[in-house]
Design a protein around this motif. Structure first.
Motif, PDB file in Angstrom:
ATOM      1  N   TYR A   1       0.850  -1.190   0.000  1.00  8.88           N
ATOM      2  CA  TYR A   1       0.000   0.000   0.000  1.00  8.88           C
ATOM      3  C   TYR A   1       0.889   1.244   0.000  1.00  8.88           C
ATOM      4  O   TYR A   1       1.810   1.374   0.812  1.00  8.88           O
ATOM      5  N   LEU A   2       0.626   2.157  -0.923  1.00 12.10           N
ATOM      6  CA  LEU A   2       1.465   3.333  -1.133  1.00 12.10           C
ATOM      7  C   LEU A   2       0.705   4.584  -0.692  1.00 12.10           C
ATOM      8  O   LEU A   2      -0.265   4.984  -1.331  1.00 12.10           O
ATOM      9  N   GLU A   3       1.155   5.186   0.395  1.00 15.04           N
ATOM     10  CA  GLU A   3       0.571   6.427   0.885  1.00 15.04           C
ATOM     11  C   GLU A   3       1.306   7.601   0.247  1.00 15.04           C
ATOM     12  O   GLU A   3       2.503   7.801   0.489  1.00 15.04           O
ATOM     13  N   PRO A   4       0.636   8.378  -0.598  1.00 18.86           N
ATOM     14  CA  PRO A   4       1.340   9.438  -1.328  1.00 18.86           C
ATOM     15  C   PRO A   4       2.142  10.382  -0.437  1.00 18.86           C
ATOM     16  O   PRO A   4       3.272  10.749  -0.769  1.00 18.86           O
ATOM     17  N   ALA A   5       1.601  10.760   0.715  1.00 14.60           N
ATOM     18  CA  ALA A   5       2.280  11.726   1.580  1.00 14.60           C
ATOM     19  C   ALA A   5       3.604  11.198   2.119  1.00 14.60           C
ATOM     20  O   ALA A   5       4.502  11.976   2.456  1.00 14.60           O
ATOM     21  N   LEU A   6       3.730   9.863   2.192  1.00 14.70           N
ATOM     22  CA  LEU A   6       4.958   9.269   2.739  1.00 14.70           C
ATOM     23  C   LEU A   6       5.965   8.914   1.658  1.00 14.70           C
ATOM     24  O   LEU A   6       7.045   8.398   1.970  1.00 14.70           O
ATOM     25  N   LEU A   7       5.627   9.177   0.392  1.00 12.86           N
ATOM     26  CA  LEU A   7       6.506   8.782  -0.708  1.00 12.86           C
ATOM     27  C   LEU A   7       7.079   9.968  -1.475  1.00 12.86           C
ATOM     28  O   LEU A   7       7.676   9.781  -2.524  1.00 12.86           O
TER      29      LEU A   7
END
Length: 382
Positions: free
Chosen positions: A130-136
């Motif tokens: 799962y890819l959280e935009p804010a953390l990437l």
């Protein structure tokens, strides 16, 4: 190659205050039996392995027992993290598990596959946690939505696959365009707008194993959700439980078969007047099920949960949903009280407030009149 696609185990989730750990253990044991019976080569778990970022010790034990059981049955396992998982805690398991069990939680490794050969050559498995935009933003600063990060991740998959060649499977946890979510259940990833991932994002692989939606769905022949192995809400009661048995031949995707999993306890919703639900013989078949009751009486009934559990020991939810509702008074309760010109109107305002718009009926007004008249008489004699 035979691949078993499952997802959304949600180990540690409760069902209206009841633990689901033992029920899930039995279902996952049945899944392990399917691996053995159908000679499965690879099992994919597409995210939301745990229900929370800080699972209890018993949850880790169930996961470890299940993954080792699958490996003992002869299959390799590929696990990715979902939005409910802590990628760090789930990834910590990776170093403790034996060869053939792959736990993929690192976004930086999205374009690096796990390669498993069969008689026709290599099959490359690309795990997308799962890819959280804010953390990437440190990795992909231009990717500011679920659609954007999945597009970037699948671009890395296609670039790597172009260099390697061969067949491929990708695993992701997201809302894909065209899915039908369970209302109020698949939380934390908002459906709508930029958070819906277009179907074309998943082009270029032979099979796309998706997680996050709790009911099985087929968005294209090679793009599917397996759903959860257990019913976790009453909204899922009509959704079958199972997993996809996917076949890859030398040319790629060759088909998929749905394998049913056992349901430890059925989930049903009953909607009718309370007396009918309590007495009607037709409901006898639901006495061993998890039951949600939506009773349609005009007024709330006294102690409905206790009365229902006498017949349905596993009644877990009771909702009062009148079949007909009175026309709403748009004034606030305070405004209605201030407008009351008599004690009778004051009592009426209170009843309308506490009974969802339903004031006194004719018999109740008669009784209230008698009580109020008696009070006036007693006060006059005092």
């Amino acid at each position: 190659m035979r691949i078993l696609h499952t997802s959304d185990w949600h180990i540690g989730r409760t069902f209206h205050g009841h633990s689901t750990l033992d029920a899930l253990r039995g279902v996952l044991e049945a899944l392990t039996d399917q691996v053995r019976r159908y000679d499965v080569d690879v099992v994919i778990v597409a995210g939301d392995v745990f229900d929370s970022a800080a699972p209890a010790a018993g949850c880790y034990a169930l996961l470890t027992d299940t993954l080792r059981g699958i490996a003992d049955a002869g299959a390799q396992v590929i696990v990715t993290s979902g939005n409910h998982d802590s990628a760090a805690r789930l990834g910590f398991q990776a170093g403790l598990l034996r060869d053939g069990i792959h736990v993929l939680t690192d976004p930086a490794a999205v374009g690096t596959p796990i390669t498993i050969p069969d008689a026709a050559g290599p099959v490359h498995f690309y795990g997308i946690p799962y890819l959280e935009p804010a953390l990437l933003r440190h990795l992909w600063p231009e990717a500011r939505s679920q659609a954007a990060v999945l597009d970037r991740a699948m671009g890395l998959v296609r670039d790597d696959l172009a260099r390697r060649g061969g067949r491929s499977v990708a695993v992701a946890h997201c809302f894909a365009a065209g899915v039908e979510p369970t209302p109020h259940l698949e939380r934390d990833i908002q459906q709508g707008g930029l958070d819906v991932v277009p179907l074309q994002t998943f082009a270029g692989v032979d099979y796309m194993a998706l997680g996050h939606i709790h009911g099985r769905q087929q968005l294209a022949p090679h793009v599917r959700y397996a759903g959860a192995p257990l019913h976790y809400s009453f909204g899922e009661g009509d959704k079958p439980r199972g997993s996809w048995l996917v076949e890859l031949d030398a040319d790629g995707f060759a088909g998929a078969e749905w394998l049913e999993l056992p349901v430890p306890r059925r989930v049903v919703t009953l909607r009718a007047p309370l007396a009918e639900i309590l007495d009607d013989a037709r409901h006898a078949e639901h006495e061993d099920a998890w039951v949600c009751v939506e009773y349609t009486d005009a007024l709330p009934e006294r102690d409905p949960m206790r009365r229902l559990q006498a017949r349905f020991p596993f009644c877990a939810k009771v909702v009062h949903l009148p079949a007909e509702t009175a026309e709403r008074d748009t004034r606030t309760y305070v405004e209605r009280v201030r407008a009351a010109r008599s004690d009778a109107e004051l009592v009426e305002a209170f009843l309308v407030h506490v009974r969802d718009g339903a004031g006194a009926d004719d018999r109740e007004r008669e009784l209230l009149g008698e009580v109020l008249d008696e009070r006036v008489r007693v006060e006059a004699l005092a």
